[in-house]
Structure formats: C-alpha cells, structure tokens
Design an enzyme around this catalytic site. Structure first.
Site, short mmCIF file in Angstrom:
data_model
loop_
_atom_site.label_atom_id
_atom_site.label_comp_id
_atom_site.label_asym_id
_atom_site.label_seq_id
_atom_site.Cartn_x
_atom_site.Cartn_y
_atom_site.Cartn_z
N TRP A 13 -11.56 22.57 11.82
CA TRP A 13 -11.39 21.51 10.40
C TRP A 13 -12.49 21.61 9.41
O TRP A 13 -13.75 22.21 9.76
CB TRP A 13 -11.50 20.16 11.30
CG TRP A 13 -10.56 19.35 12.06
CD1 TRP A 13 -9.34 20.08 12.14
CD2 TRP A 13 -10.68 18.31 12.62
NE1 TRP A 13 -8.44 19.22 12.88
CE2 TRP A 13 -9.23 18.31 13.18
CE3 TRP A 13 -11.49 17.18 12.95
CZ2 TRP A 13 -8.69 17.17 14.02
CZ3 TRP A 13 -11.12 16.13 13.61
CH2 TRP A 13 -9.80 16.00 14.11
N LYS A 37 -7.06 22.26 8.12
CA LYS A 37 -7.18 23.00 9.34
C LYS A 37 -6.78 24.57 9.10
O LYS A 37 -5.79 25.21 9.09
CB LYS A 37 -6.12 22.39 10.38
CG LYS A 37 -6.08 20.82 10.50
CD LYS A 37 -5.03 20.37 11.36
CE LYS A 37 -4.93 18.98 11.28
NZ LYS A 37 -4.70 18.25 9.91
N GLU A 85 -4.79 -2.94 4.19
CA GLU A 85 -4.38 -3.66 5.64
C GLU A 85 -5.65 -4.27 6.02
O GLU A 85 -5.54 -5.48 6.99
CB GLU A 85 -4.24 -2.44 6.38
CG GLU A 85 -3.03 -1.80 6.47
CD GLU A 85 -2.87 -0.45 5.46
OE1 GLU A 85 -2.25 0.15 5.44
OE2 GLU A 85 -4.09 -0.37 4.81
N THR A 97 0.80 -1.14 -0.11
CA THR A 97 -0.04 0.16 -0.07
C THR A 97 1.02 1.15 0.07
O THR A 97 1.91 1.25 0.71
CB THR A 97 -1.02 -0.12 1.29
OG1 THR A 97 -1.71 1.05 1.17
CG2 THR A 97 -0.23 -0.06 2.61
#
Length: 544
Positions: free
Chosen positions: A437, A432, A323, A178
C-alpha cells in the site's frame, strides 16, 4: 428515574430566543450585508412555519432547500424540523441528474430556492415528480405558476406558530445526500435526537468549544452535512453568526473575518489553501480567529504551519462524514503533549484527532480482526455513536455499509498509542503497488509543502507490472508556472519516502477537478489518466 424530556430542535430554538434575543446574525447577500437579531430571527422562523403549513406541509413532509449560507436558509433549518417536517438540503453543486434524483427520491413537496440558482431548478422543473411549489429567496421570482416570493409569503403570516407538543426526538428532522463512489447519491436521515446530541458535543471544551462568546462563520456549505452542525449548535449556544452567502471567494472570506471579527470558521482544505494565497495578494487582519476547523480530507502540514506561524491561527483537523451528522473526531492536544516542541506538537496537530465523547472507533483488517493501536497498523475505520445513521434512506446499499451495529466508513487509518487517529487514505484511493500500500495522502502532503505548489493530488494508474503506480497531479502557484519542474517534485519526495512510493510521473495542470463539496475529485483524475502507464515496459517504474 429521570424526567422524560424530548431532545428536539424546537427546544434549541427557544433557548436562543429566551437568552440571546439581542445577539446578531450577519448574512452576506447579493444585495449587500443583512443584519438582524435572534429576536428578529425567531419571529421569522415562526412565520416561515406558518407559510409552509399554508402550502400544505405537514408532519413528516419533506421541504427541500437549494440555497447558500444565508439567514433565510438558517430560518429553514429551524422552522422545518420544529413543525415536524423534514429539511432536505440539496447540494447546489451536484450534476443535474443527481439534483433531480435526490429531490425525487426525497419526495420534496416544496423547494426553497435562492434566486441566483433558480435557473438550475427551472431547467429541471418538469422532471421533479413531487414538487408542488417553489419559493424564491432573495429575488423577484418570474411570473410563473407555482413560483412564490419568500418575503411576500412571510409578510402575510402570524409571528407565533403552535409547534406540535408531541414531537418525538426519534422523528426525522433532516435529510442529506452523500455522493457515492458509483451510482446515485445515498440519503441519510437525521433524527431530532441525533442533531441535539451532536450539537451538544460541539460545545464541549475538548471538541470545538462553541459558545456565546464566539462569532461563528461556517464556510462549509449549509447544503453539505448540515454545515458540520455549526448552524444548529451556534444558534443553541447563542453565538453570533456570520453567513458568507452565495459563492464566497477567498477574498470575501478574508474580508468577512476581518470586518466581523470571526473567531471560529470551518471548511475543507481547499478553502484554506486558497485563503492563504489570497492573504498573500491582499493582506487582511485575521487575528480574531481562534480556530479553523478543517475536514473533508487531510490538511497539509505546510498549510497548518503557515497559519500558525504567519497569523497565529490554529488549524484544527476534524473528521466525519454525512452518515455521522457529521463529526466524530476533533484534534485536541493532550496536556502531556503540550510539553513537546512546536515541531513535535505539529506531528499530533495534523492528525484527525481523538474520538469525541459519545463516539467509538475500531480499526479492522481485511479479515475483520481489530488491528493494534500502535500508529503503524492500518485498518478500515468503523464507527458508532448516537448521532450516526443506522441505514441509508430507502437504499439497498445499507447492507454493504452498516453491519453489526457499526458503520463501515471505507477509510483506512492508524491509531497511535495516545489514541490519535490518522487517516492513511480512502480504501478507493489507496495505491496498491506490487502488493504493498502507498498512501496518496502522505504523498500529497509532502508535495503541498513545496513552496511553489498550490494544489496536489496523487492517484493510482494501472501499470502492466505493478498493478498500480502513483501519478502526481500538480497545480503550480501562478508565479511558479513554467518554473516548477518534475524533478524538483520527485527529488523532494525521494528525501522522505522509499523508492517504491515515488510517483512514476508528474503532470502539471491549471486546476484540479473538485467535487460538489470542494474536495479534489480523484475519480475524474483517474479517468483522465487511466492509460498513463499502459505502455510502460514491465521492467520500468520507480519501484525497481
């Protein structure tokens, strides 16, 4: 006590042959369409195992593939792990240095390479430390030492292989890499048990519901996270398979759906956005589709609505990663939500969905405390499941990601009271600004809903006052080039978001850069535009 039955890939192969020998596997190749049955497939899987053994492959050895979604690649999917070796699917779209790194790090001994991407491997062959033999699939190999022809190799082999009787479900079966935010790719090793359990999960009614009645076409590459596990599950369940072959265009995908009556397909959002555009230019009958699995990044609401209203096709968001082998959520609507209006249902159908049986999730804040499941509180997504990796393969970055029995994904999300996960952003992509956010995903989905927009990505750029401010990178549809304006985009966003969310600027591009798996490459965009707001006056910016 129960019987000790090993959960191995070999058993999946045997079931396909015993119960579905006449079922068809269709493969698009450079020479045309290839068709054969599971009985034919089974015989060739045995021959491939013999061939690999003749090349010195034994228990635990790695066999690399550098190939597209084809019947020959599918043969390797089962032959390599069933004989006790490890299948390493190399991403053909990686940059050259990463191709070399992953093959060397995996210590592949044999490479199975599609003919049309052979030049890529030959260009780096002298840097591959462990590769002894390259087998060329689907074309005549050059007359060089160490290059063999796949079909010639198989033709000389017996059609029954003595599979190891003591193969253990915890033995490694597959290896995928990955991409990392920085540095070289990270390897993920899958056990037979992990692939077996993940495949079984894909057959559940409230996940992807794969069955013998389906015609399955994974557009997601077989070199990426096992094509989301679809080749394993489809074979096990006896589904008819359609493999789209080398570099399929949007028109190729549409024609295959129409000609082969595909019922289930899967890919990243860019694939389906391009398919919508292709269908506008060249109409095809895609009415056979019952569901499109969409993962890799958030799917724009406007695109999901277009598939539903124009073609009667349900786009089903899924969530996962290499994963996790890779899926952990599938969007299935709960019964009580089916009473809602179509518009209200779409609010739920565009989320990443519910955790599949066998997988668990936590959302934690920066202090590690679990956040409420109120649909508002943002936290990092932590996962665990019997098919999720516990470490990276021979990589010290394990300790950053796998902690206390949980996999720290780096994704930020919210969970609503009904349990539906909605991704807000990647931790590295969230903007940010002034201590608050801003979700690039929400902004992108809103921009994508504008009729003249083909693609959109929103990235953070450094700002002298606000630390970061959003920049919208937009690709207009061909017919809208020169017509679509900055103000049109910003006005559409102002109607939906607070003023401090609105991008300070819009840039128009002919195309967005993409990663090796087809996602928008925001690392490249951030590099391109890192100085965009460098000279902005401290009092400027949409957050004022």
């Amino acid at each position: 006590m129960t019987m000790r039955y090993p959960l191995t890939i070999r058993g999946m192969l045997e079931r396909a042959y015993q119960f579905y020998p006449r079922q068809e596997i269709v493969s698009r190749t450079l020479g045309g369409m290839h068709r054969y049955t599971y009985a034919d497939y089974y015989r060739r899987v045995h021959q491939l195992a013999h061939a690999l053994r003749s090349l010195g492959i034994g228990r635990g050895d790695r066999v690399g593939t550098f190939a597209w979604n084809t019947h020959r690649h599918l043969e390797a999917y089962f032959a390599v792990p069933s004989m006790g070796a490890v299948l390493h699917t190399v991403n053909v779209r990686l940059p050259e240095e990463h191709i070399v790194y992953t093959i060397n790090h995996a210590e592949d001994r044999v490479l199975l390479v599609d003919a049309d991407v052979l030049p890529t491997i030959l260009a780096v062959r002298d840097r591959l430390k462990t590769v002894q033999t390259i087998v060329v699939m689907g074309g005549e190999p050059p007359a060089e030492p160490g290059l063999l022809d796949y079909e010639t190799l198989l033709a000389a082999q017996p059609d029954h292989y003595p599979w190891p009787a003591d193969l253990d479900e915890w033995e490694p079966a597959g290896l995928c890499y990955t991409s990392a935010t920085t540095g070289v790719p990270k390897g993920v090793l899958y056990s037979h048990r992990a692939i077996w359990l993940h495949s079984m999960m894909l057959g559940l009614a409230d996940t992807t519901a794969l069955s013998q009645r389906d015609t399955v076409m994974p557009v997601v590459p077989m070199f990426h996270a096992n094509a989301w596990g679809l080749p394993f599950a489809a074979t096990w369940f006896g589904a008819r398979q359609v493999l789209p072959g080398p570099r399929p265009s949007s028109q190729d995908i549409a024609r295959l759906i129409q000609a082969e009556r595909v019922t289930v397909t899967a890919g990243v959002p860019t694939v389906w956005l391009s398919l919508l555009q292709a269908l506008e230019q060249e109409p095809c009958d895609i009415s056979s589709l019952t569901r499109i699995l969409v993962g890799g990044s958030a799917f724009p609401r406007a695109a999901a609505e277009a598939f539903q209203k124009r073609y009667g096709v349900q786009a089903v968001p899924v969530y996962g990663m290499t994963e996790a082998a890779p899926l952990v959520t599938v969007n299935a609507l709960k019964p009580h939500l089916e009473q809602l209006s179509p518009e209200e249902q779409l609010d739920y159908r565009t989320k990443q969905g519910l955790m599949v049986p066998g997988a668990e999730i936590r959302l934690v804040d920066e202090s590690g405390q679990e956040v409420p499941r109120d649909g508002q509180s943002i936290g990092q997504v932590l996962l665990r499941a019997p098919w999720i990796a516990s470490e990276y393969y021979k990589d010290e970055r394990t300790k950053e990601t796998f902690r206390d029995g949980w996999y720290y994904t780096g994704d930020l999300g919210v969970i609503d009271p009904d349990g539906y996960l909605k991704l807000v952003d990647r931790a590295k992509d969230v903007i940010k600004s002034g201590g608050e956010w801003i979700s690039s995903v929400d902004l992108e989905n809103a921009i994508m809903a504008i009729p003249d927009v083909a693609e959109a990505a929103v990235v953070a750029c450094p700002h002298p006052k606000w630390d970061e401010r959003p920049l919208a990178c937009v690709v207009p549809k061909p017919e809208a080039a020169g017509r679509l304006t900055r103000e049109e985009i910003l006005d559409a966003l102002r109607r939906q978001f607070p003023s401090w969310w609105i991008p300070d600027d819009v840039v128009f591009l002919s195309a967005l850069p993409k990663t090796g798996t087809g996602k928008f490459d925001k690392k490249v965009l951030r590099a391109w535009f890192q100085d965009r707001y460098r000279d902005a006056f401290p009092q400027s910016g949409a957050a004022d």
